[in-house]
Scaffold this motif. Structure first.
Motif, PDB file in Angstrom:
ATOM      1  N   ARG A  77       9.101  12.816  -4.065  1.00  0.00           N
ATOM      2  CA  ARG A  77       7.743  12.140  -3.137  1.00  0.00           C
ATOM      3  C   ARG A  77       7.752  11.506  -2.851  1.00  0.00           C
ATOM      4  N   GLU A  78       7.589  10.435  -3.354  1.00  0.00           N
ATOM      5  CA  GLU A  78       7.520   8.592  -2.960  1.00  0.00           C
ATOM      6  C   GLU A  78       7.593   8.652  -1.696  1.00  0.00           C
ATOM      7  N   MET A  79       9.509   8.703  -1.539  1.00  0.00           N
ATOM      8  CA  MET A  79       9.485   8.408  -0.243  1.00  0.00           C
ATOM      9  C   MET A  79       9.031   9.859   1.257  1.00  0.00           C
ATOM     10  N   LEU A  80       8.418  10.372   0.718  1.00  0.00           N
ATOM     11  CA  LEU A  80       8.260  11.871   1.811  1.00  0.00           C
ATOM     12  C   LEU A  80       6.789  11.241   2.029  1.00  0.00           C
ATOM     13  N   GLU A  81       6.248  11.105   0.407  1.00  0.00           N
ATOM     14  CA  GLU A  81       4.599  10.249   1.352  1.00  0.00           C
ATOM     15  C   GLU A  81       3.917   8.966   1.404  1.00  0.00           C
ATOM     16  N   THR A  82       5.760   7.988   1.477  1.00  0.00           N
ATOM     17  CA  THR A  82       5.850   7.038   2.355  1.00  0.00           C
ATOM     18  C   THR A  82       6.023   6.842   3.476  1.00  0.00           C
ATOM     19  N   ALA A  83       6.273   7.677   3.774  1.00  0.00           N
ATOM     20  CA  ALA A  83       6.489   8.603   5.331  1.00  0.00           C
ATOM     21  C   ALA A  83       5.338   9.071   6.036  1.00  0.00           C
ATOM     22  N   GLY A  84       4.349   9.132   4.969  1.00  0.00           N
ATOM     23  CA  GLY A  84       3.469  10.141   5.609  1.00  0.00           C
ATOM     24  C   GLY A  84       3.465  11.808   5.745  1.00  0.00           C
TER      25      GLY A  84
END
Length: 331
Positions: A13-20
């Motif tokens: 989730r951190e990877m995805l949300e950081t990517a927008g």
């Protein structure tokens, strides 16, 4: 994202949300299928081994249910991307897969590819298959590059997450030492393998995957032998991760100290700047006052000059009048 492992959910989730991206979660296969039936998503990330319904069953439910997301790309999240497993993913209706441990570059590439392809098959992550490294060599105890990348990604949140993984490992060893039934052992091994992959515990992850395969194929004696040898490997892994955590904490402390020093220096420079600006402002005021005084003096001189000119003009007129009246020189 349909994933039952809390640590894996957090990291991905951190990877995805950081990517927008906007992310919604389901914690088991059946819940994931229900969410996908009710709402349209761009992509579904699907873990394989989960309670209630595994990833393959959940994918079939989504494809056959005709719901809102019945035709969107579905990517498997898996630590077992072997050829026979990949074939099973395709047959269930998945479009591709992302190998665990999930890395940001691979996840970004697979998502872009899946979105571009729509519901057509996408290629998977060509990562190293579980159970060994390149050329059949045993994997390292810790994948330092992966652990460093995780630390860079999560920042200060990495340390408490690593603490949770260590606690999970201790609890897993205690549970496996009680001689669980093969099915329970397989589920426990699989769950812990996912977390181990996330934290770069490469050798432990490979052994957990090997033992999980033994359990699935019914080789109970080999499974029991493998479980007996698991605690020493966990102890070595735990020590290495603890050392990495301690080193990370020390480095973070040094960085915090350096940051505090820089902030103090910046504050000092700003104070000095304000003092200089105040001094310049006061100097400017004084100079302006001097300029005003000089201007006033010039105006006074101008006034005096005008007065003198008027007096000369009056005297000239007086003299002209006297001369005009014919007065003598003595007068």
């Amino acid at each position: 994202m349909v994933e039952d492992n809390e640590i894996n959910r957090f990291v991905v989730r951190e990877m995805l949300e950081t990517a927008g991206h906007r992310v919604q979660e389901a914690h088991d296969g059946r819940a994931g299928a229900e969410r996908a039936g009710a709402e349209r998503f761009d992509v579904i990330l699907m873990d394989i081994s989960m309670p209630r319904a595994d990833g393959l069953e959940a994918t079939r439910l989504i494809r056959e249910g005709g719901g809102a997301s019945h035709d969107v790309p579905i990517l498997a999240l898996t630590a077992h991307a072997m050829p026979d497993e990949i074939l099973r993913f395709r047959e269930a209706g998945m479009n591709g897969y992302v190998n665990k441990p999930v890395t940001r570059p691979t996840l970004t590439a697979r998502l872009a590819e899946a979105i571009g392809l729509g519901g057509r098959p996408a290629r998977g992550d060509p990562g190293t298959p579980a159970g060994g490294g390149a050329g059949g060599h045993a994997p390292p105890l810790i994948d330092a590059g992966l652990l460093d990348a995780l630390g860079d990604q999560l920042g200060p949140r990495a340390a408490p997450l690593l603490d949770r993984f260590i606690a999970e490992g201790d609890a897993t060893m205690a549970r496996l030492s009680q001689g669980p039934a093969p099915a329970e052992a397989v589920a426990t091994l699989h769950a812990f393998a996912g977390s181990a992959a996330t934290f770069g515990a490469a050798r432990l992850r490979a052994e957990l995957a090997r033992l999980e395969t033994l359990g699935k194929t019914g080789e109970t004696e080999a499974l029991a032998d493998g479980l007996a040898g698991l605690p020493p490997l966990w102890s070595a892994t735990r020590a290495a991760l603890t050392a990495a955590l301690d080193a990370g904490v020390a480095e973070a402390s040094q960085l915090e100290t350096a940051l505090a020093e820089q902030q103090a220096l910046v504050a000092s420079l700003r104070t000095e700047q304000r003092e200089n600006e105040q001094e310049l402002q006061e100097t400017g005021v004084a100079a302006a006052e001097n300029d005003l005084r000089a201007l006033d003096r010039v105006e006074d001189l101008d006034d005096e000059g005008l007065d003198c000119l008027a007096l000369v003009q009056l005297l000239t007129l007086d003299l002209f009048a006297v001369g005009h009246q014919g007065l003598g020189p003595a007068q």
